[in-house]
Write a protein that holds these residues in place. Structure first.
Motif, mmCIF file in Angstrom:
data_model
loop_
_atom_site.group_PDB
_atom_site.id
_atom_site.type_symbol
_atom_site.label_atom_id
_atom_site.label_comp_id
_atom_site.label_asym_id
_atom_site.label_seq_id
_atom_site.Cartn_x
_atom_site.Cartn_y
_atom_site.Cartn_z
ATOM 1 N N ASP A 116 0.834 -1.211 0.000
ATOM 2 C CA ASP A 116 0.000 0.000 0.000
ATOM 3 C C ASP A 116 0.863 1.253 0.000
ATOM 4 O O ASP A 116 0.591 2.213 -0.719
ATOM 5 N N LEU A 117 1.908 1.242 0.802
ATOM 6 C CA LEU A 117 2.811 2.388 0.875
ATOM 7 C C LEU A 117 3.511 2.599 -0.465
ATOM 8 O O LEU A 117 3.650 3.724 -0.939
ATOM 9 N N ARG A 118 3.914 1.494 -1.092
ATOM 10 C CA ARG A 118 4.567 1.585 -2.404
ATOM 11 C C ARG A 118 3.622 2.186 -3.432
ATOM 12 O O ARG A 118 3.996 3.072 -4.203
ATOM 13 N N GLU A 119 2.385 1.719 -3.456
ATOM 14 C CA GLU A 119 1.395 2.234 -4.406
ATOM 15 C C GLU A 119 1.101 3.713 -4.153
ATOM 16 O O GLU A 119 0.963 4.490 -5.093
ATOM 17 N N THR A 120 1.037 4.102 -2.893
ATOM 18 C CA THR A 120 0.814 5.509 -2.549
ATOM 19 C C THR A 120 1.960 6.368 -3.059
ATOM 20 O O THR A 120 1.751 7.436 -3.649
ATOM 21 N N ASN A 121 3.195 5.916 -2.841
ATOM 22 C CA ASN A 121 4.364 6.679 -3.284
ATOM 23 C C ASN A 121 4.451 6.737 -4.809
ATOM 24 O O ASN A 121 4.812 7.776 -5.367
ATOM 25 N N LEU A 122 4.120 5.640 -5.485
ATOM 26 C CA LEU A 122 4.117 5.654 -6.957
ATOM 27 C C LEU A 122 3.063 6.621 -7.485
ATOM 28 O O LEU A 122 3.302 7.330 -8.463
ATOM 29 N N ALA A 123 1.915 6.672 -6.843
ATOM 30 C CA ALA A 123 0.859 7.613 -7.257
ATOM 31 C C ALA A 123 1.342 9.051 -7.073
ATOM 32 O O ALA A 123 1.084 9.920 -7.919
ATOM 33 N N ARG A 124 2.066 9.320 -5.977
ATOM 34 C CA ARG A 124 2.607 10.672 -5.754
ATOM 35 C C ARG A 124 3.604 11.044 -6.845
ATOM 36 O O ARG A 124 3.666 12.196 -7.263
ATOM 37 N N LEU A 125 4.395 10.079 -7.292
ATOM 38 C CA LEU A 125 5.369 10.353 -8.358
ATOM 39 C C LEU A 125 4.682 10.691 -9.679
ATOM 40 O O LEU A 125 5.217 11.416 -10.501
ATOM 41 N N ARG A 126 3.475 10.132 -9.873
ATOM 42 C CA ARG A 126 2.740 10.363 -11.129
ATOM 43 C C ARG A 126 1.935 11.658 -11.111
ATOM 44 O O ARG A 126 1.436 12.095 -12.144
ATOM 45 N N GLU A 127 1.759 12.284 -9.961
ATOM 46 C CA GLU A 127 0.893 13.460 -9.823
ATOM 47 C C GLU A 127 1.281 14.606 -10.750
ATOM 48 O O GLU A 127 0.444 15.185 -11.408
ATOM 49 N N GLU A 128 2.549 14.942 -10.768
ATOM 50 C CA GLU A 128 3.019 16.023 -11.629
ATOM 51 C C GLU A 128 4.466 15.727 -11.997
ATOM 52 O O GLU A 128 5.128 14.945 -11.337
ATOM 53 N N PRO A 129 4.947 16.375 -13.047
ATOM 54 C CA PRO A 129 6.316 16.074 -13.498
ATOM 55 C C PRO A 129 7.364 16.404 -12.442
ATOM 56 O O PRO A 129 7.219 17.353 -11.671
ATOM 57 N N LEU A 130 8.404 15.601 -12.446
ATOM 58 C CA LEU A 130 9.539 15.845 -11.553
ATOM 59 C C LEU A 130 10.563 16.710 -12.277
ATOM 60 O O LEU A 130 10.715 16.623 -13.487
ATOM 61 N N ASP A 131 11.270 17.506 -11.519
ATOM 62 C CA ASP A 131 12.390 18.249 -12.078
ATOM 63 C C ASP A 131 13.624 17.364 -12.149
ATOM 64 O O ASP A 131 14.425 17.457 -13.065
ATOM 65 N N VAL A 132 13.782 16.506 -11.145
ATOM 66 C CA VAL A 132 14.920 15.595 -11.073
ATOM 67 C C VAL A 132 14.420 14.251 -10.566
ATOM 68 O O VAL A 132 13.689 14.187 -9.580
ATOM 69 N N LEU A 133 14.831 13.184 -11.240
ATOM 70 C CA LEU A 133 14.540 11.831 -10.782
ATOM 71 C C LEU A 133 15.867 11.128 -10.553
ATOM 72 O O LEU A 133 16.686 11.000 -11.465
ATOM 73 N N ILE A 134 16.097 10.695 -9.336
ATOM 74 C CA ILE A 134 17.334 10.011 -8.967
ATOM 75 C C ILE A 134 17.032 8.528 -8.870
ATOM 76 O O ILE A 134 16.132 8.116 -8.130
ATOM 77 N N LEU A 135 17.777 7.744 -9.616
ATOM 78 C CA LEU A 135 17.605 6.297 -9.615
ATOM 79 C C LEU A 135 18.638 5.679 -8.682
ATOM 80 O O LEU A 135 19.839 5.838 -8.886
ATOM 81 N N GLY A 136 18.161 5.002 -7.668
ATOM 82 C CA GLY A 136 19.052 4.349 -6.725
ATOM 83 C C GLY A 136 19.029 5.044 -5.385
ATOM 84 O O GLY A 136 19.397 6.212 -5.278
ATOM 85 N N GLY A 137 18.611 4.333 -4.368
ATOM 86 C CA GLY A 137 18.484 4.902 -3.036
ATOM 87 C C GLY A 137 19.590 4.475 -2.097
ATOM 88 O O GLY A 137 19.365 4.373 -0.895
ATOM 89 N N GLY A 138 20.780 4.228 -2.657
ATOM 90 C CA GLY A 138 21.938 3.943 -1.811
ATOM 91 C C GLY A 138 22.512 5.237 -1.270
ATOM 92 O O GLY A 138 21.897 6.296 -1.344
ATOM 93 N N ILE A 139 23.719 5.165 -0.747
ATOM 94 C CA ILE A 139 24.332 6.337 -0.154
ATOM 95 C C ILE A 139 24.549 7.432 -1.191
ATOM 96 O O ILE A 139 24.400 8.612 -0.892
ATOM 97 N N ASN A 140 24.882 7.060 -2.422
ATOM 98 C CA ASN A 140 25.096 8.079 -3.454
ATOM 99 C C ASN A 140 23.793 8.749 -3.854
ATOM 100 O O ASN A 140 23.717 9.972 -3.939
ATOM 101 N N GLY A 141 22.751 7.965 -4.102
ATOM 102 C CA GLY A 141 21.465 8.536 -4.481
ATOM 103 C C GLY A 141 20.872 9.402 -3.379
ATOM 104 O O GLY A 141 20.387 10.509 -3.624
ATOM 105 N N ALA A 142 20.932 8.911 -2.142
ATOM 106 C CA ALA A 142 20.415 9.683 -1.014
ATOM 107 C C ALA A 142 21.243 10.957 -0.816
ATOM 108 O O ALA A 142 20.691 12.026 -0.534
ATOM 109 N N GLY A 143 22.544 10.841 -0.989
ATOM 110 C CA GLY A 143 23.405 12.015 -0.844
ATOM 111 C C GLY A 143 23.141 13.053 -1.913
ATOM 112 O O GLY A 143 23.142 14.260 -1.642
ATOM 113 N N ILE A 144 22.913 12.595 -3.144
ATOM 114 C CA ILE A 144 22.602 13.517 -4.238
ATOM 115 C C ILE A 144 21.275 14.220 -3.960
ATOM 116 O O ILE A 144 21.156 15.439 -4.147
ATOM 117 N N ALA A 145 20.281 13.468 -3.502
ATOM 118 C CA ALA A 145 18.979 14.076 -3.201
ATOM 119 C C ALA A 145 19.113 15.114 -2.095
ATOM 120 O O ALA A 145 18.569 16.226 -2.195
#
Length: 129
Positions: free
Chosen positions: A6-35
């Motif tokens: 349910d949480l995953r579906e909620t977050n995916l729906a939020r991502l679809r709401e409006e365009p993103l300016d930046v999409l970071i692929l990968g939630g490791g230390i590098n992706g989290a640090g970049i965000a």
């Protein structure tokens, strides 16, 4: 109780709401640090960006934590006379030292010189040793 699905579906729906300016692929230390870095830079500059961070599995479950953890000033770059990259690396290092002084600390190095040819370059402070 909310399930992970349910949480995953909620977050995916939020991502679809409006365009993103930046999409970071990968939630490791590098992706989290970049965000985090991007969010702090936007905050400092008074800019608003919509940032998305997606991970294939669990956040921080990948291998990006195996990097060197070293923020350097471009000591390897002068060999190719790429002074623009040296300047950019020094600027980025200064930004990190300013934004996260609790995470980044200057580290002294002992650098061997095999030729006096490079001594003036190193002593000039151009590479902020």
């Amino acid at each position: 109780m909310i399930s992970n699905i349910d949480l995953r579906e909620t977050n995916l729906a939020r991502l679809r709401e409006e365009p993103l300016d930046v999409l970071i692929l990968g939630g490791g230390i590098n992706g989290a640090g970049i965000a985090r870095d991007l969010a702090l830079r936007c905050l400092r500059g008074g800019v608003t960006l919509r940032i998305g961070l997606v991970e294939q599995r669990q956040f921080a479950s990948g291998t990006s934590g195996k990097n060197s953890q070293l923020i350097h000033g471009g000591l390897r770059l002068p060999e190719g006379l790429e002074f623009g990259l040296v300047h950019e690396a020094l600027h980025e290092r200064a930004t990190v030292l300013e934004m996260a002084p609790h995470l980044a600390h200057p580290q002294p190095f002992l650098i061997p010189m095999y030729s006096w040819f490079f001594a003036p370059v190193l002593w000039s402070g151009a590479f902020d040793l």
